[in-house]
Motif scaffolding. Structure first.
Motif, PDB file in Angstrom:
ATOM      1  N   CYS A 146      32.712   2.784 -15.833  1.00 14.20           N
ATOM      2  CA  CYS A 146      32.696   4.202 -16.690  1.00 14.20           C
ATOM      3  C   CYS A 146      32.835   3.750 -17.866  1.00 14.20           C
ATOM      4  CB  CYS A 146      34.160   4.766 -16.338  1.00 14.20           C
ATOM      5  SG  CYS A 146      33.920   5.990 -14.798  1.00 14.20           S
ATOM      6  N   LEU A 147      31.918   4.425 -18.854  1.00 11.46           N
ATOM      7  CA  LEU A 147      31.815   4.128 -20.250  1.00 11.46           C
ATOM      8  C   LEU A 147      32.299   5.800 -20.914  1.00 11.46           C
ATOM      9  CD1 LEU A 147      28.460   2.146 -20.540  1.00 11.46           C
ATOM     10  CD2 LEU A 147      30.920   1.196 -20.556  1.00 11.46           C
ATOM     11  N   ARG A 148      32.730   5.480 -21.977  1.00 10.12           N
ATOM     12  CA  ARG A 148      33.077   6.631 -22.841  1.00 10.12           C
ATOM     13  C   ARG A 148      32.366   6.797 -23.920  1.00 10.12           C
ATOM     14  NH1 ARG A 148      39.104   9.028 -24.536  1.00 10.12           N
ATOM     15  NH2 ARG A 148      38.430  11.144 -24.738  1.00 10.12           N
ATOM     16  N   LEU A 149      31.408   7.786 -24.013  1.00 15.02           N
ATOM     17  CA  LEU A 149      30.439   7.875 -25.203  1.00 15.02           C
ATOM     18  C   LEU A 149      31.219   8.372 -26.473  1.00 15.02           C
ATOM     19  CD1 LEU A 149      27.144   9.039 -23.537  1.00 15.02           C
ATOM     20  CD2 LEU A 149      27.843   6.875 -23.953  1.00 15.02           C
ATOM     21  N   ARG A 150      31.418   7.615 -27.561  1.00 19.26           N
ATOM     22  CA  ARG A 150      32.048   8.092 -28.686  1.00 19.26           C
ATOM     23  C   ARG A 150      31.611   7.847 -30.054  1.00 19.26           C
ATOM     24  NH1 ARG A 150      37.903   5.307 -27.562  1.00 19.26           N
ATOM     25  NH2 ARG A 150      38.272   6.040 -29.608  1.00 19.26           N
ATOM     26  N   SER A 151      30.229   7.452 -29.921  1.00 17.78           N
ATOM     27  CA  SER A 151      29.605   6.898 -31.110  1.00 17.78           C
ATOM     28  C   SER A 151      29.558   7.948 -32.297  1.00 17.78           C
ATOM     29  CB  SER A 151      28.153   6.235 -30.879  1.00 17.78           C
ATOM     30  OG  SER A 151      27.477   6.238 -32.213  1.00 17.78           O
ATOM     31  N   PRO A 152      29.746   7.796 -33.587  1.00 13.45           N
ATOM     32  CA  PRO A 152      29.587   8.902 -34.570  1.00 13.45           C
ATOM     33  C   PRO A 152      28.002   9.452 -34.545  1.00 13.45           C
ATOM     34  CG  PRO A 152      29.777   6.733 -35.536  1.00 13.45           C
ATOM     35  CD  PRO A 152      30.039   6.639 -33.909  1.00 13.45           C
ATOM     36  N   HIS A 153      27.223   8.670 -33.743  1.00 12.36           N
ATOM     37  CA  HIS A 153      25.905   9.056 -33.913  1.00 12.36           C
ATOM     38  C   HIS A 153      25.393  10.005 -32.714  1.00 12.36           C
ATOM     39  CE1 HIS A 153      25.222   6.271 -37.186  1.00 12.36           C
ATOM     40  NE2 HIS A 153      25.828   5.244 -36.697  1.00 12.36           N
ATOM     41  N   THR A 154      26.467   9.918 -31.988  1.00  9.43           N
ATOM     42  CA  THR A 154      26.138  10.824 -30.645  1.00  9.43           C
ATOM     43  C   THR A 154      26.797  12.255 -30.987  1.00  9.43           C
ATOM     44  OG1 THR A 154      26.169   8.887 -29.356  1.00  9.43           O
ATOM     45  CG2 THR A 154      26.530  11.137 -28.131  1.00  9.43           C
ATOM     46  N   PRO A 155      25.956  13.299 -30.672  1.00  5.67           N
ATOM     47  CA  PRO A 155      26.474  14.639 -30.802  1.00  5.67           C
ATOM     48  C   PRO A 155      27.738  14.786 -30.038  1.00  5.67           C
ATOM     49  CG  PRO A 155      24.190  14.747 -30.309  1.00  5.67           C
ATOM     50  CD  PRO A 155      24.486  13.165 -30.220  1.00  5.67           C
ATOM     51  N   LYS A 156      28.768  15.561 -30.354  1.00  5.89           N
ATOM     52  CA  LYS A 156      29.798  15.552 -29.475  1.00  5.89           C
ATOM     53  C   LYS A 156      29.754  16.327 -28.240  1.00  5.89           C
ATOM     54  CE  LYS A 156      34.896  17.128 -30.288  1.00  5.89           C
ATOM     55  NZ  LYS A 156      35.530  17.722 -31.284  1.00  5.89           N
ATOM     56  N   ALA A 157      28.830  17.107 -28.135  1.00  5.50           N
ATOM     57  CA  ALA A 157      28.501  17.930 -26.741  1.00  5.50           C
ATOM     58  C   ALA A 157      28.016  16.884 -25.669  1.00  5.50           C
ATOM     59  CB  ALA A 157      27.394  18.778 -27.006  1.00  5.50           C
ATOM     60  N   LEU A 158      27.498  15.838 -26.384  1.00  6.25           N
ATOM     61  CA  LEU A 158      27.031  14.631 -25.540  1.00  6.25           C
ATOM     62  C   LEU A 158      28.089  13.531 -25.070  1.00  6.25           C
ATOM     63  CD1 LEU A 158      23.139  14.308 -26.574  1.00  6.25           C
ATOM     64  CD2 LEU A 158      24.173  15.695 -24.714  1.00  6.25           C
ATOM     65  N   GLY A 159      29.042  13.463 -25.835  1.00 10.72           N
ATOM     66  CA  GLY A 159      30.177  12.657 -25.555  1.00 10.72           C
ATOM     67  C   GLY A 159      30.727  12.716 -24.270  1.00 10.72           C
ATOM     68  N   GLY A 160      31.881  11.627 -24.109  1.00 13.35           N
ATOM     69  CA  GLY A 160      32.586  11.819 -22.805  1.00 13.35           C
ATOM     70  C   GLY A 160      32.323  10.862 -21.920  1.00 13.35           C
ATOM     71  N   TRP A 161      32.890  10.759 -20.981  1.00 15.00           N
ATOM     72  CA  TRP A 161      32.675   9.773 -19.722  1.00 15.00           C
ATOM     73  C   TRP A 161      31.466   9.768 -19.048  1.00 15.00           C
ATOM     74  CZ3 TRP A 161      36.021   5.844 -19.921  1.00 15.00           C
ATOM     75  CH2 TRP A 161      37.375   5.958 -20.564  1.00 15.00           C
ATOM     76  N   VAL A 162      30.922   8.678 -18.860  1.00 15.68           N
ATOM     77  CA  VAL A 162      29.631   8.712 -17.969  1.00 15.68           C
ATOM     78  C   VAL A 162      29.684   7.689 -16.914  1.00 15.68           C
ATOM     79  CG1 VAL A 162      28.421   7.122 -19.743  1.00 15.68           C
ATOM     80  CG2 VAL A 162      26.968   8.433 -17.946  1.00 15.68           C
ATOM     81  N   LEU A 163      29.072   7.679 -15.969  1.00 16.80           N
ATOM     82  CA  LEU A 163      29.309   6.400 -14.819  1.00 16.80           C
ATOM     83  C   LEU A 163      27.681   5.670 -14.821  1.00 16.80           C
ATOM     84  CD1 LEU A 163      30.907   5.338 -12.467  1.00 16.80           C
ATOM     85  CD2 LEU A 163      29.594   6.954 -10.623  1.00 16.80           C
ATOM     86  N   VAL A 164      28.176   4.361 -14.608  1.00 20.54           N
ATOM     87  CA  VAL A 164      27.000   3.631 -15.054  1.00 20.54           C
ATOM     88  C   VAL A 164      26.819   2.628 -13.992  1.00 20.54           C
ATOM     89  CG1 VAL A 164      26.960   3.840 -17.601  1.00 20.54           C
ATOM     90  CG2 VAL A 164      28.115   1.916 -16.574  1.00 20.54           C
ATOM     91  N   ASP A 165      25.497   2.002 -13.814  1.00 22.77           N
ATOM     92  CA  ASP A 165      25.425   0.904 -12.815  1.00 22.77           C
ATOM     93  C   ASP A 165      25.584  -0.367 -13.193  1.00 22.77           C
ATOM     94  OD1 ASP A 165      23.172   0.475 -14.077  1.00 22.77           O
ATOM     95  OD2 ASP A 165      21.559   1.125 -12.680  1.00 22.77           O
ATOM     96  N   ALA A 166      25.220  -1.463 -12.477  1.00 23.76           N
ATOM     97  CA  ALA A 166      25.594  -2.899 -12.947  1.00 23.76           C
ATOM     98  C   ALA A 166      24.595  -3.122 -14.058  1.00 23.76           C
ATOM     99  CB  ALA A 166      25.370  -3.876 -11.685  1.00 23.76           C
ATOM    100  N   LEU A 167      23.662  -2.583 -14.427  1.00 25.08           N
ATOM    101  CA  LEU A 167      22.982  -2.889 -15.604  1.00 25.08           C
ATOM    102  C   LEU A 167      22.861  -1.885 -16.590  1.00 25.08           C
ATOM    103  CD1 LEU A 167      19.435  -3.351 -13.704  1.00 25.08           C
ATOM    104  CD2 LEU A 167      21.157  -4.854 -14.377  1.00 25.08           C
ATOM    105  N   GLY A 168      24.082  -1.080 -16.575  1.00 22.67           N
ATOM    106  CA  GLY A 168      24.644  -0.184 -17.762  1.00 22.67           C
ATOM    107  C   GLY A 168      23.721   0.985 -17.833  1.00 22.67           C
ATOM    108  N   ARG A 169      23.061   1.437 -16.834  1.00 21.05           N
ATOM    109  CA  ARG A 169      22.388   2.706 -16.906  1.00 21.05           C
ATOM    110  C   ARG A 169      23.029   3.813 -16.322  1.00 21.05           C
ATOM    111  NH1 ARG A 169      17.298   0.015 -13.688  1.00 21.05           N
ATOM    112  NH2 ARG A 169      19.044  -0.267 -12.019  1.00 21.05           N
ATOM    113  N   PRO A 170      23.025   4.881 -16.692  1.00 25.14           N
ATOM    114  CA  PRO A 170      23.824   6.090 -16.224  1.00 25.14           C
ATOM    115  C   PRO A 170      23.213   6.275 -14.796  1.00 25.14           C
ATOM    116  CG  PRO A 170      23.256   6.754 -18.449  1.00 25.14           C
ATOM    117  CD  PRO A 170      22.477   5.180 -17.998  1.00 25.14           C
ATOM    118  N   ARG A 171      24.309   6.461 -13.915  1.00 28.38           N
ATOM    119  CA  ARG A 171      23.926   6.850 -12.310  1.00 28.38           C
ATOM    120  C   ARG A 171      23.427   8.341 -12.358  1.00 28.38           C
ATOM    121  NH1 ARG A 171      24.905   3.031  -8.640  1.00 28.38           N
ATOM    122  NH2 ARG A 171      26.566   1.598  -9.180  1.00 28.38           N
ATOM    123  N   TYR A 172      22.282   8.500 -11.680  1.00 27.11           N
ATOM    124  CA  TYR A 172      21.575   9.701 -11.778  1.00 27.11           C
ATOM    125  C   TYR A 172      22.631  10.887 -11.352  1.00 27.11           C
ATOM    126  CZ  TYR A 172      18.356  13.389 -11.033  1.00 27.11           C
ATOM    127  OH  TYR A 172      17.531  14.543 -11.030  1.00 27.11           O
TER     128      TYR A 172
END
Length: 404
Positions: A3-29
């Protein structure tokens, strides 16, 4: 990290938050679709908890089939493989519950409901798929919905603090007391306000940590001819990004609420703000000694220090209840029991009283917590100190303040 939390100041707030990724760091569909579309209303903390459970489901399917294929199975609605994987996942959770003594019920519920949500979403694409899948979805629900990975737990113990402990805490947190263990005046008023918000208003630790500087609002009430005050429990709208590693968040949408505040909370807030100015780099109400937003761990440490200064009888009272020290959540429980007691004493029926609790404490419509406190109402002995000892303490505090 799954689980990664998207918190970059370059990321719109609406797109931030927790996302589940696979072993290669890609978001699971499908977890991404589920969290962003099917369950878009989840708060950050709840979303993170569900995604960690879903990650365990994905890892189990990968072990069982020796391939990271759950997204494909869900997309193609391969029910035989899905059922086999679910049965294996349930068995693994049961084995862990037996050997490690952990409760995996919430993990199973999150994973199973995720599967059903996705399958129903896929099945809504065409009429042919919907008809074909309906019977299989019903089969899944009948087979697995009522199963659990471990034995039912006994009712949770009542954690309302006894009156001797509450009385001690008011003595310890009193900013004007020589027994106050905190080092300087600013810390004393800060910690006293934190204590009051937990004890008299039932705020969660995370809710305390995210209050903005202007959380307390006021307006003139023409009906009474007086100024009225309330607290907005909400996230700070002035911060693009929370720099704390344990960044707090509201538990659910019901957590956003307005609560009337008492005179003692207002006094503590005024004393914290007046004469204690310092340069700020953030908009939060509470800060650390270094001027940064206060962390969840620091809030808990405040109550650990207070617990160390309890009297011997008070320490014995919490040990009997199986606690080593007091937490902010213990005070939330105590506040809930107290408020329910007051509702019942005023002649309100139990159903109305528990609904009032639901609104005041920010519980969701499906939460069983109000009924939990209905049982606690008949067992608690904590209410006496609130009407006698606490009123005496507040009166003395106001008199002292008036002398300055």
């Amino acid at each position: 990290m799954p689980c990664l939390r998207l918190r970059s100041p370059h990321t719109p707030k609406a797109l931030g938050g927790w996302v589940l990724v696979d072993a290669l760091g890609r978001p699971r569909y499908w977890p991404t679709i589920w969290a962003d579309v099917l369950r878009a209303g989840l708060e950050d903390s709840t979303r993170c908890r569900h995604l960690y459970a879903i990650d365990r489901l994905y890892l189990h399917f990968e072990r069982q089939y020796e391939s990271d294929l759950l997204d494909c199975l869900l997309t193609d609605c391969q029910f035989d493989e899905i059922e086999s994987g679910l049965l294996g996942f349930l068995s693994s959770l049961r084995n862990q519950a037996t050997f490690d003594g952990v409760d995996n019920s919430s993990t199973w519920a999150s994973a199973f409901n995720f599967m059903l949500d996705v399958i129903r979403h896929v099945g809504s694409w065409t009429d042919e798929i919907r008809t074909a899948l309906e019977a299989r979805v019903l089969r899944l629900e009948r087979l697995y919905a009522h199963l659990a990975p471990c034995k039912p737990r006994p009712p949770a113990p009542i954690r309302a603090l006894p009156s001797i402990v509450i009385d001690d805490l008011y003595r310890i947190f009193n900013p004007l007391s020589i027994e106050n263990p905190f080092r300087n005046e600013r810390l004393r008023w800060r910690n006293y306000l934190i204590f009051l918000l937990a004890a008299t208003m039932g705020l969660r630790r995370s809710e305390i940590a995210i209050l903005p500087l202007d959380a307390i609002k006021s307006d003139f009430d023409p009906a009474t001819g007086k100024e009225c005050y309330w607290l907005n429990v909400d996230e700070s709208h002035y911060e693009h990004e929370d720099s704390r590693s344990d960044a707090p968040s509201l538990k659910n949408s019901q957590s956003r609420r307005q609560l009337p505040i008492s005179q003692d909370v207002l006094i503590a807030s005024d004393n914290l703000g007046m004469g204690h100015k310092r340069s700020r780099t953030h908009s939060y109400l509470f800060e650390s000694q270094k001027g940064k937003p206060i962390s969840l761990r620091s809030i808990q440490r405040i109550f650990e220090i207070a617990s160390e200064h309890l009297s011997a009888p008070a320490k014995k009272a919490i040990l009997i209840r199986g606690n080593q020290c007091i937490s902010a959540h213990d005070l939330r429980h105590t506040c809930a029991v107290y408020r329910l007691t007051k509702y019942m004493e005023s002649g309100i029926d139990l159903d109305t009283a528990t609904n009032k609790l639901r609104v005041f404490f920010g519980w969701s419509a499906t939460s069983a917590m109000p009924r939990h406190y209905a049982r606690a109402y008949f067992e608690s002995e904590s209410a006496d100190v609130w009407t006698d000892s606490y009123d005496t303490f507040v009166t003395a505090l106001r008199n002292i303040e008036g002398d300055h």
